[in-house]
Write a protein that holds these residues in place. Sequence first.
Motif, PDB file in Angstrom:
ATOM      1  N   THR A   1     -32.377 -20.135   0.228  1.00  0.00           N
ATOM      2  CA  THR A   1     -31.143 -19.789   0.214  1.00  0.00           C
ATOM      3  C   THR A   1     -30.700 -18.219   0.142  1.00  0.00           C
ATOM      4  O   THR A   1     -31.812 -17.513   0.417  1.00  0.00           O
ATOM      5  N   GLN A   2     -29.520 -17.773  -0.117  1.00  0.00           N
ATOM      6  CA  GLN A   2     -29.304 -16.175  -0.070  1.00  0.00           C
ATOM      7  C   GLN A   2     -30.032 -15.798  -1.432  1.00  0.00           C
ATOM      8  O   GLN A   2     -30.602 -14.657  -1.182  1.00  0.00           O
ATOM      9  N   ALA A   3     -30.028 -16.405  -2.509  1.00  0.00           N
ATOM     10  CA  ALA A   3     -30.771 -16.041  -3.618  1.00  0.00           C
ATOM     11  C   ALA A   3     -32.358 -15.748  -3.312  1.00  0.00           C
ATOM     12  O   ALA A   3     -32.974 -14.804  -3.619  1.00  0.00           O
ATOM     13  N   GLY A   4     -32.652 -16.942  -2.414  1.00  0.00           N
ATOM     14  CA  GLY A   4     -34.208 -16.978  -2.096  1.00  0.00           C
ATOM     15  C   GLY A   4     -34.512 -15.823  -1.085  1.00  0.00           C
ATOM     16  O   GLY A   4     -35.740 -15.246  -1.209  1.00  0.00           O
ATOM     17  N   GLU A   5     -33.688 -15.470  -0.329  1.00  0.00           N
ATOM     18  CA  GLU A   5     -33.885 -14.245   0.469  1.00  0.00           C
ATOM     19  C   GLU A   5     -34.121 -12.978  -0.029  1.00  0.00           C
ATOM     20  O   GLU A   5     -34.733 -12.300   0.155  1.00  0.00           O
ATOM     21  N   ARG A   6     -33.218 -12.879  -1.205  1.00  0.00           N
ATOM     22  CA  ARG A   6     -33.207 -11.597  -1.798  1.00  0.00           C
ATOM     23  C   ARG A   6     -34.727 -11.674  -2.626  1.00  0.00           C
ATOM     24  O   ARG A   6     -35.129 -10.575  -2.890  1.00  0.00           O
ATOM     25  N   PHE A   7     -34.650 -12.771  -3.317  1.00  0.00           N
ATOM     26  CA  PHE A   7     -36.005 -12.960  -4.112  1.00  0.00           C
ATOM     27  C   PHE A   7     -37.207 -12.757  -3.336  1.00  0.00           C
ATOM     28  O   PHE A   7     -38.115 -11.994  -3.884  1.00  0.00           O
ATOM     29  N   LEU A   8     -37.468 -13.040  -2.149  1.00  0.00           N
ATOM     30  CA  LEU A   8     -38.409 -12.830  -1.210  1.00  0.00           C
ATOM     31  C   LEU A   8     -38.594 -11.340  -1.072  1.00  0.00           C
ATOM     32  O   LEU A   8     -39.875 -10.844  -1.142  1.00  0.00           O
ATOM     33  N   ALA A   9     -37.491 -10.667  -0.718  1.00  0.00           N
ATOM     34  CA  ALA A   9     -37.728  -8.950  -0.650  1.00  0.00           C
ATOM     35  C   ALA A   9     -37.839  -8.363  -1.717  1.00  0.00           C
ATOM     36  O   ALA A   9     -39.188  -7.662  -1.659  1.00  0.00           O
ATOM     37  N   ASP A  10     -37.544  -8.761  -3.083  1.00  0.00           N
ATOM     38  CA  ASP A  10     -38.029  -8.027  -4.238  1.00  0.00           C
ATOM     39  C   ASP A  10     -39.324  -8.552  -4.345  1.00  0.00           C
ATOM     40  O   ASP A  10     -40.067  -7.740  -5.000  1.00  0.00           O
TER      41      ASP A  10
END
Length: 305
Positions: free
Chosen positions: A58-67
């Motif tokens: 998800t979009q939240a997952g994409e951000r959480f992956l980078a962080d």
Amino acid sequence: MDSRQMRYFVALAETLHFGRAAARLHMTQPPFSRQIANLERELGVQLVERNSRHVTLTQAGERFLADSRAVLAQFEDACRDARLVAEGQKGELRLGFMMHAAHRIVPQIVSCYAGLRPDIRIVLLETTPAEIEHRLLGGELDAAITFAGRPFPQLRTVPVITDHLCLIVPREHALVGRDTIAPHDLAAEDLIAAPATVAPTLREAITGYFEMAGIVPRFRYEPQLQHTIVRLVAARLGVALVPASICDESIVEVVPRALAAAPALKVVLSVPAESGNPAIAPLIDIIREWKGPLAAAMPVAQPTR
């Protein structure tokens, strides 16, 4: 949530497959799937879209992956740095030194140390021998190049070189024509020297040199720093007995002359007897291995017997 859950998620995000991600982490799929579900529950967001055929972020997952990647990289750096500091490969070394050592000894030592331990930050403090002693005992310095003096149970020393006193006089002084100077040649001279409260070992060597000849030295000026002493001699305000390590031809206004039976000055590395800084050990090794070359770098104005 802890770093393990971040690693689980990164593995899933990079494989987009629960089975392959679990295998990468040497786990079976059911407990791995529970860890991802627990992570989403703790965060209160959905990180992945699942169906029977594929997994997407998800979009939240994409951000959480980078962080997560950034946090894990910082965590790895922190672990590596902790190991390097413990091994004396990284950290900080607070090195004090007297002005005499700055002239020749310290540049060689710092150069060797920086080559051996490039990731250790060296903090240099040039000060007086008395201040060095105070700062070592107070825990403000990790090590110092200074004169050997009174022993302290809290400190231990490693020999660096044996320095000697030499004489410096103004270029037009009558003693310039003499190759070797004896105490009686200086009986009528105004002397410039650091006080005993600032450099006790050096002052004792100077006074002892005259006392052995039955002469009372005539101290006129008593600045703290050797650089000031040299400048006062250059201004024709007196003569000075200084360590041979600064007694060379680099200052054109003064002339060095050897002293008969010149007193020896032992220069040492002084370190706390008990210290938790692993960066000290490589410095001690350098001193022990390089004291020969350091001594060989002493100037030509050596004592004459």
